[in-house]
Design a protein around this motif. Structure first.
Motif, PDB file in Angstrom:
ATOM      1  N   LEU A 204       0.830  -1.215   0.000  1.00 51.79           N
ATOM      2  CA  LEU A 204       0.000   0.000   0.000  1.00 51.79           C
ATOM      3  C   LEU A 204       0.864   1.265   0.000  1.00 51.79           C
ATOM      4  N   GLU A 205       1.972   1.049   0.813  1.00 44.03           N
ATOM      5  CA  GLU A 205       2.897   2.185   0.849  1.00 44.03           C
ATOM      6  C   GLU A 205       3.419   2.536  -0.517  1.00 44.03           C
ATOM      7  N   LYS A 206       3.769   1.444  -1.238  1.00 39.29           N
ATOM      8  CA  LYS A 206       4.236   1.668  -2.632  1.00 39.29           C
ATOM      9  C   LYS A 206       3.191   2.346  -3.468  1.00 39.29           C
ATOM     10  N   LEU A 207       1.982   1.866  -3.337  1.00 43.11           N
ATOM     11  CA  LEU A 207       0.883   2.430  -4.109  1.00 43.11           C
ATOM     12  C   LEU A 207       0.700   3.929  -3.812  1.00 43.11           C
ATOM     13  N   LEU A 208       0.795   4.156  -2.425  1.00 35.07           N
ATOM     14  CA  LEU A 208       0.640   5.536  -1.970  1.00 35.07           C
ATOM     15  C   LEU A 208       1.720   6.405  -2.577  1.00 35.07           C
ATOM     16  N   GLU A 209       2.902   5.804  -2.540  1.00 32.18           N
ATOM     17  CA  GLU A 209       4.021   6.543  -3.118  1.00 32.18           C
ATOM     18  C   GLU A 209       3.771   6.888  -4.589  1.00 32.18           C
ATOM     19  N   ALA A 210       3.341   5.876  -5.268  1.00 33.08           N
ATOM     20  CA  ALA A 210       3.053   6.081  -6.710  1.00 33.08           C
ATOM     21  C   ALA A 210       1.989   7.138  -6.914  1.00 33.08           C
ATOM     22  N   SER A 211       0.972   7.030  -6.038  1.00 28.76           N
ATOM     23  CA  SER A 211      -0.119   8.014  -6.243  1.00 28.76           C
ATOM     24  C   SER A 211       0.345   9.431  -5.884  1.00 28.76           C
ATOM     25  N   MET A 212       1.213   9.432  -4.875  1.00 29.60           N
ATOM     26  CA  MET A 212       1.802  10.730  -4.518  1.00 29.60           C
ATOM     27  C   MET A 212       2.544  11.334  -5.724  1.00 29.60           C
ATOM     28  N   GLN A 213       3.309  10.385  -6.303  1.00 27.67           N
ATOM     29  CA  GLN A 213       4.058  10.829  -7.508  1.00 27.67           C
ATOM     30  C   GLN A 213       3.117  11.367  -8.588  1.00 27.67           C
ATOM     31  N   ARG A 214       2.068  10.612  -8.750  1.00 30.80           N
ATOM     32  CA  ARG A 214       1.082  11.007  -9.785  1.00 30.80           C
ATOM     33  C   ARG A 214       0.472  12.360  -9.458  1.00 30.80           C
ATOM     34  N   GLU A 215       0.188  12.466  -8.129  1.00 31.32           N
ATOM     35  CA  GLU A 215      -0.386  13.744  -7.696  1.00 31.32           C
ATOM     36  C   GLU A 215       0.558  14.899  -8.015  1.00 31.32           C
ATOM     37  N   GLN A 216       1.805  14.598  -7.731  1.00 32.43           N
ATOM     38  CA  GLN A 216       2.845  15.596  -8.001  1.00 32.43           C
ATOM     39  C   GLN A 216       2.848  16.003  -9.457  1.00 32.43           C
ATOM     40  N   ILE A 217       2.828  14.951 -10.221  1.00 28.65           N
ATOM     41  CA  ILE A 217       2.820  15.210 -11.677  1.00 28.65           C
ATOM     42  C   ILE A 217       1.608  16.015 -12.087  1.00 28.65           C
ATOM     43  N   ALA A 218       0.490  15.583 -11.491  1.00 26.96           N
ATOM     44  CA  ALA A 218      -0.750  16.276 -11.832  1.00 26.96           C
ATOM     45  C   ALA A 218      -0.659  17.737 -11.425  1.00 26.96           C
ATOM     46  N   LEU A 219      -0.094  17.905 -10.219  1.00 24.59           N
ATOM     47  CA  LEU A 219       0.058  19.276  -9.748  1.00 24.59           C
ATOM     48  C   LEU A 219       0.923  20.089 -10.704  1.00 24.59           C
ATOM     49  N   GLU A 220       1.999  19.439 -11.076  1.00 27.74           N
ATOM     50  CA  GLU A 220       2.908  20.120 -12.030  1.00 27.74           C
ATOM     51  C   GLU A 220       2.190  20.508 -13.312  1.00 27.74           C
ATOM     52  N   LYS A 221       1.453  19.537 -13.725  1.00 23.99           N
ATOM     53  CA  LYS A 221       0.726  19.775 -14.977  1.00 23.99           C
ATOM     54  C   LYS A 221      -0.268  20.907 -14.852  1.00 23.99           C
ATOM     55  N   LEU A 222      -0.935  20.872 -13.689  1.00 26.35           N
ATOM     56  CA  LEU A 222      -1.911  21.905 -13.420  1.00 26.35           C
ATOM     57  C   LEU A 222      -1.238  23.274 -13.459  1.00 26.35           C
ATOM     58  N   GLN A 223      -0.104  23.277 -12.777  1.00 24.41           N
ATOM     59  CA  GLN A 223       0.662  24.525 -12.754  1.00 24.41           C
ATOM     60  C   GLN A 223       0.983  24.993 -14.165  1.00 24.41           C
ATOM     61  N   GLU A 224       1.416  23.986 -14.865  1.00 23.17           N
ATOM     62  CA  GLU A 224       1.810  24.283 -16.259  1.00 23.17           C
ATOM     63  C   GLU A 224       0.660  24.864 -17.043  1.00 23.17           C
ATOM     64  N   SER A 225      -0.461  24.216 -16.877  1.00 21.35           N
ATOM     65  CA  SER A 225      -1.616  24.650 -17.682  1.00 21.35           C
ATOM     66  C   SER A 225      -2.088  26.031 -17.231  1.00 21.35           C
ATOM     67  N   ILE A 226      -1.982  26.235 -15.911  1.00 22.77           N
ATOM     68  CA  ILE A 226      -2.341  27.572 -15.412  1.00 22.77           C
ATOM     69  C   ILE A 226      -1.451  28.621 -16.054  1.00 22.77           C
ATOM     70  N   GLN A 227      -0.185  28.243 -16.083  1.00 19.54           N
ATOM     71  CA  GLN A 227       0.744  29.194 -16.718  1.00 19.54           C
ATOM     72  C   GLN A 227       0.407  29.455 -18.176  1.00 19.54           C
ATOM     73  N   SER A 228       0.156  28.381 -18.832  1.00 24.26           N
ATOM     74  CA  SER A 228      -0.153  28.549 -20.273  1.00 24.26           C
ATOM     75  C   SER A 228      -1.429  29.358 -20.445  1.00 24.26           C
ATOM     76  N   LEU A 229      -2.357  29.101 -19.500  1.00 22.80           N
ATOM     77  CA  LEU A 229      -3.594  29.850 -19.561  1.00 22.80           C
ATOM     78  C   LEU A 229      -3.323  31.342 -19.380  1.00 22.80           C
ATOM     79  N   GLU A 230      -2.443  31.596 -18.452  1.00 27.48           N
ATOM     80  CA  GLU A 230      -2.084  32.984 -18.213  1.00 27.48           C
ATOM     81  C   GLU A 230      -1.448  33.617 -19.448  1.00 27.48           C
TER      82      GLU A 230
END
Lengths: 162, 1026
Positions: B179-205
């Motif tokens: 589960l820990e591994k899974l959590l880690e992976a999801s954390m990573q994904r979240e991170q990526i998603a966050l990054e992406k979100l940031q990116e898209s916000i920037q592009s939107l700007e």
């Protein structure tokens, strides 16, 4: 009576001639012409005059024909005709015709067309006038000659040589 | 700003227009819409931007407009729509791209599946081909299988991880680690998603906002508008409902922004048209309908200019007008051009109208001319035969007729005369009108003219009228003028007066007046004189005129005595030996003669009657052609109405004036005043002969001849008109004594019985005119002066006249004798005269001689002297083409005892001289083929050179048979001496004489050739041996 007719006619002839002279239609050359008539040529005057009328009529006709040509007026030809007419007219003593010819020629020398046409008209008129008068004259002359030949039978005839 | 450009009812179209105007650089990168190069675009925009100044904007108002006016909001919504449209377009394009990407992915997966399937088939090979697998099934399977597989994998992954026993510590530990591994992976994904979100916000700007974009678009539109409008002569503006400027675009601003914004037209500038435009705008504002109008401004600001103004109302959302949009274009040039064109068109139209008018009048004039011409011709045509008829009738009247015939004949004659007169009138009129009429200047006596006119009138008078003439003493006895015309006028007026007078009297009164106006005196006689001078009919030339005039002047020196006349003429002709026959017309002579000594006298002539008079209203038109006092008068009295017109024209032609004064039922007075020249030299101490001559022995004249000088004539009424009198026709009564009868009486009275003394030159032209005038109507109107002059020029003529008269007097043989005697007389005389005169060509001289000799009574017949001369006959060649002349010449030669050879033209003449010898040649000048001058030249050239080369060159072909070699020697010898060549010509001008001499002729005989001329030539040119 008949014998007198001849003298009357002669008087008529002379009167007519006198009137023509007075009007200036004829001049003394006509008399000269008459003087040229003798026994050898009894009809000399009328011959000449007839010839004159024939010739002049031709000339007048051709003058008229020349005058009809509107654009091109051959003054040289006109003058040639006029000289002929003038020459012959003065020979028979047609004074007025000759004078008109002179005027005509003067007009043609100045290339004065209207003047020429007028002169031509006048010429024709004079020509007719002269022709009529001379015709009349010769008629009377003829009658006179005829009348002169008529004698009363008992009238003393001119003595024959025989 | 571009809301002004908008058209309210076609927004969609405007959208299209807008989008086509602007490059769609929203999607510019890598798209095909980018048509313009960025650099060029940039440059253009820069240029446009610099032109932003001309527009003066009230921005608050603009905001208001865009916010509140219907148009403004629609404009905004348009912009938004266009932005949305573009965005939608971008989305669509993105989707399309996505689609194509996913398709590509599917394809790739499909391929992968295929590869897997292949492997699976290999597995199943062992089991054999149990069932056929369709491609479609397989594809279907693929769609179903792919996600399942994935699931399978995931499940497969999880399953092996939990190998430990369930619910044990290891299990849970393992589970926790997992589960820990899974959590880690999801954390990573979240991170990526966050990054992406940031990116898209920037592009939107980074993406531009629609507002920005809109303003960009607007600026662009603005720029383009400026670009398009930068040189257009337009003014664009917006005014609010008080007509205050809120916006103005003017490329050539003459006022600053602050001077315009917030003000009305009237406040800005003053002058013509300002008020009008203001009113127009107001009208548009009130009506709410767009309109166009052309207004011409006349202001100090920009001078005179015409603007085409378009004003449209602007509505608020509530539908109220809140202002106007205004667009003006300077059309001054166009208007000017248009006006010019209009003016030109107008001018052209006027021109054309004028042209047609002119053409019409030309046509009319031509027609008139033709008609006149025709009239003249017709008159001539009619006159000639009519003259024949009348003259025949005249002749007839002299023959023996009984009373009835005579009466008929007289009626015939008078009608004939009437017609002739009428035609003459027409001819006269056309002559005067066409300026052909020439005036003659002849000496005449006014008293006689008046008397003659009255006599003539009295002779044909059919009423009980008294005719009287009164001439005051101060009227000169003799004056110079055109007597024919004056007579014509008088006769016309008198016959008019008689026609309209039933009782009482008709009269002529003549008296001298001081000249009516001083200038006229100077003018008119000069004019008149010029006319005479230029008269070509006379065909004479100065040379001769001079000689003649000289002679005449001489004559005056001799005090006009007849005795002096002959020597004087001789003298004149000695000077001018070659004066030809027809030149010295006395008319010319007269005219020239009086020149130095003449004064002008104005004579007034009243023709008064006691007739019906002329109504006052008819007076102004009285002298018009074909015009009579009234229609009833015309019916009653007949006539053509030409008479007075002719009179007036003639009088005016002579430099005078014709007036009339009249009282109805009491009579009228026609007055004409004419200038006459008077010779001061000649003091009318007239010799009675002339007078007598003049008066003749008119049957109607029961006056004394001396009356010519008295001032009063009266012709009392007779009992009955002579036309119907038993004594014979009145006409012939007057005619005969004047015309035919004249000669006879004439001779008897005027000429002394002694026929050897000829009273020469006593017929002055005028007198003959008068006589002629009286006796022959035909000639009265002829312009040519020749008729009378021809009789005048030499005594020879009188001589002949007298012969004629003699003939009348004497009987046949007698006259014959006379002629021959006179003839021979002259010939003998000539021989005498020859002694002192070498060259005589003028027949006049002959006459002079003749008269001389006759006066000295040396009249002896000398015919015999001529005839012996002809014993050895000279060979005479006559070159003449006219048969008549040939005939006459031949006959004359015959009389002179010569034989002649006749050829008809110059060529024949040259041939004749080539083939034989002649002693004398008479050469006509004008001939066909070759004229006399050329022929003479050729002959002379032969005489000089001895050969005929010149002639051959000139085209003369010689008959070879005639070209006698035998006679050649002899001929060349004989013909080497000059053959006398005598020219014969009817051309009597002296220049032609010069021509003759220049061409080698020896002498010159003017036609008609007379016996005298011929004799003289023979005498001069034939060697005496012949």
């Amino acid at each position: 009576m008949l014998g007198l007719q001849s003298y009357r006619l002669l008087a008529d002839m002379n009167r007519l001639l006198a009137s023509l002279f007075h009007q200036g239609v004829l001049d003394e050359h006509f008399l000269q012409l008459q003087q040229l008539q003798d026994e050898s040529s009894p009809n000399f005057v009328s011959q000449v005059v007839n010839m004159y009328f024939n010739e002049s009529e031709k000339l007048l006709r051709s003058l008229r024909a020349l005058s009809v040509d509107r654009e091109h007026w051959e003054y040289k030809k006109v003058r040639l005709h006029l000289n002929q007419l003038m020459g012959s007219s003065s020979s028979i003593g047609a004074n007025r015709i000759r004078n008109v010819c002179i005027a005509f020629r003067a007009a043609s020398e100045q290339n004065n067309r209207p003047g020429c046409l007028r002169a031509l008209d006048l010429l024709e008129h004079e020509f007719c006038y002269l022709k009529n008068k001379l015709h009349e004259f010769f008629l009377i002359e003829q009658q006179q000659v005829l009348a002169a030949g008529i004698r009363y039978p008992n009238y003393p005839m001119p003595q024959h040589p025989n | 700003m571009d809301c002004e450009m908008e058209n309210e009812h076609s927004e969609e179209m405007d959208m299209e227009v807008l989008s086509s105007m602007w490059p769609e650089d929203i999607n510019e990168e890598g798209k095909m819409f980018n048509l313009e190069k960025p650099g060029a675009d940039h440059d253009m925009l820069e240029g446009v931007k610099s032109k932003e100044e001309p527009a003066a904007v009230d921005f608050n108002r603009l905001v208001d407009l865009t916010t509140y006016s219907e148009k403004g909001s629609s404009q905004l919504s348009n912009l938004v729509k266009s932005w949305e449209y573009k965005q939608a377009n971008a989305v669509r394009l993105l989707r399309e791209e996505l689609d194509s990407l996913s398709k590509q992915q599917k394809k790739v997966e499909l391929k992968k599946l295929e590869m897997i399937e292949e492997h699976r088939f290999e597995e199943h090979k062992y089991g054999g081909n149990k069932r056929p697998v369709s491609v479609l099934d397989e594809v279907y399977d693929i769609w179903q299988e792919v996600p399942r597989r994935k699931n399978d994998v995931v499940v497969h992954d999880q399953r092996p991880e939990i190998e430990a026993e369930y619910d044990t510590i290891i299990f849970w530990k393992q589970r926790a680690i997992h589960l820990e591994k899974l959590l880690e992976a999801s954390m990573q994904r979240e991170q990526i998603a966050l990054e992406k979100l940031q990116e898209s916000i920037q592009s939107l700007e980074r993406q531009s906002s629609p507002v920005e974009e809109l303003s960009q678009v607007l600026r662009r539109a603005d720029n383009y508008l400026h670009f398009v409008l930068q040189n257009a002569p337009v003014v664009i503006g917006h005014q609010d409902n008080e007509l205050r400027y809120r916006f103005i675009y003017n490329h050539f601003p003459s006022l600053g922004e602050e001077e315009i914004i917030g003000k009305t037209d009237v406040e800005i500038f003053a002058g013509g048209g300002v008020k009008e435009s203001q009113d127009f705008k107001r009208e548009v504002l009130e009506r709410g309908v767009a309109a166009k109008r052309e207004i011409t401004f006349e202001t100090e600001l920009f001078g005179s200019k015409t603007f085409l103004i378009y004003v449209e109302p602007v509505f608020s959302k509530a539908g109220e007008t809140i202002g106007v949009n205004y667009m003006g274009m300077d059309v001054t040039d166009q208007v000017r051009k248009r006006e010019r064109v209009a003016q030109l068109r107008e001018e052209i139209a006027v021109q054309k109208a004028k042209e047609t008018e002119l053409n019409k009048s030309i046509h009319i004039t031509e027609e008139t001319m033709r008609a006149k011409q025709m009239l003249a011709t017709m008159s001539h045509e009619i006159r000639s035969p009519l003259a024949g008829v009348v003259s025949m009738a005249e002749i007839l009247s002299t023959s023996k007729l009984d009373k009835e015939q005579r009466q008929l004949l007289s009626v015939m004659l008078s009608s004939g005369d009437l017609v002739l007169q009428l035609i003459n009138d027409i001819l006269d009129l056309s002559k005067v009108e066409s300026g052909v009429m020439r005036l003659e200047a002849t000496k005449f006596r006014p008293r006689e003219v008046v008397k003659h006119v009255l006599q003539t009138a009295a002779a044909s008078l059919q009423k009980i009228l008294t005719l009287e003439g009164h001439i005051t003493d101060d009227v000169p006895v003799e004056v110079i003028g055109d007597v024919l015309r004056i007579r014509q006028i008088l006769t016309n007026l008198i016959s008019n007066a008689i026609k309209f007078t039933h009782e009482g009297k008709v009269g002529i009164k003549l008296y001298v007046v001081t000249d009516p106006c001083a200038c006229k005196q100077g003018d008119s006689p000069n004019i008149k004189y010029k006319e005479e001078q230029s008269a070509p009919v006379k065909g004479s030339h100065d040379h001769n005129i001079q000689s003649t005039s000289k002679c005449r002047c001489d004559q005056k020196d001799f005090d006009g005595q007849k005795q002096g006349e002959v020597p004087c003429q001789c003298r004149a002709h000695n000077d001018e030996t070659r004066t030809s026959l027809e030149n010295g017309t006395s008319t010319n002579g007269d005219r020239e003669e009086y020149l130095p000594h003449e004064t002008t006298v104005w004579i007034r002539c009243d023709v008064h009657d006691t007739g019906i008079g002329i109504p006052e209203k008819a007076l102004p038109t009285l002298f018009n052609k074909y015009m009579q006092a009234g229609a009833d008068t015309a019916r009653k009295y007949g006539g053509t109405g030409l008479g007075l017109a002719i009179c007036k024209q003639l009088v005016e032609l002579m430099g005078g004036q014709l007036t009339v004064s009249s009282k109805e039922h009491q009579g009228s007075i026609f007055t004409f005043i004419l200038p006459y020249k008077v010779s001061t030299m000649y003091d009318c101490s007239d010799d009675p002969d002339e007078l007598q001559d003049m008066m003749g022995h008119d049957a109607a004249n029961d006056m004394n001849d001396d009356d010519a000088n008295s001032g009063f004539f009266k012709f009392q009424p007779r009992t009955l008109g002579p036309i119907f009198s038993a004594s014979g026709p009145g006409r012939s009564q007057t005619l005969r004594p004047n015309g035919f009868g004249l000669g006879a009486i004439h001779t008897r009275t005027a000429y002394p019985q002694d026929s050897s003394s000829f009273p020469s030159g006593n017929n002055t032209p005028k007198e003959i005119c008068l006589i002629e005038d009286a006796c022959s109507e035909v000639d009265v109107t002829e312009t040519s002066p020749e008729p009378e002059s021809s009789l005048m020029y030499s005594p020879e003529c009188n001589n002949k006249n007298s012969i004629v008269n003699e003939q009348i007097k004497h009987d046949d043989e007698n006259s014959q004798l006379k002629i021959s005697s006179i003839n021979t007389c002259s010939s003998s005389q000539r021989r005498k005269g020859d002694l002192d005169m070498t060259k005589i060509s003028d027949p006049r001289e002959m006459c002079q001689m003749q008269t001389k000799s006759e006066r000295s009574s040396e009249c002896t017949s000398n015919d015999s002297r001529d005839i012996p001369k002809t014993t050895s006959k000279p060979k005479i060649l006559l070159v003449e083409d006219s048969k008549i002349n040939v005939m006459v010449a031949r006959s004359m030669m015959k009389q002179l005892g010569h034989e002649i050879v006749v050829v008809n033209n110059g060529v024949e003449a040259v041939r004749a001289i080539h083939s034989s010898h002649f002693d004398i040649v008479f050469m006509d000048l004008y001939m066909p083929l070759m004229d006399g001058l050329e022929a003479t030249r050729l002959i002379r050239s032969f005489e000089e050179t001895g050969n005929w080369e010149a002639a051959i060159k000139a085209g003369v072909e010689f008959d070879v048979s005639h070209s006698n070699s035998i006679t050649n020697g002899q001929q060349s010898l004989s013909s080497r001496k000059r053959i006398p060549i005598i020219a014969m010509t009817a051309n009597a001008l002296s220049e032609s004489a010069d021509e003759c001499y220049a061409n080698g002729m020896d002498s010159f005989v003017s036609k008609p050739v007379t016996l005298n001329n011929l004799r003289q030539c023979f005498q001069e040119y034939l060697p005496p041996s012949l």
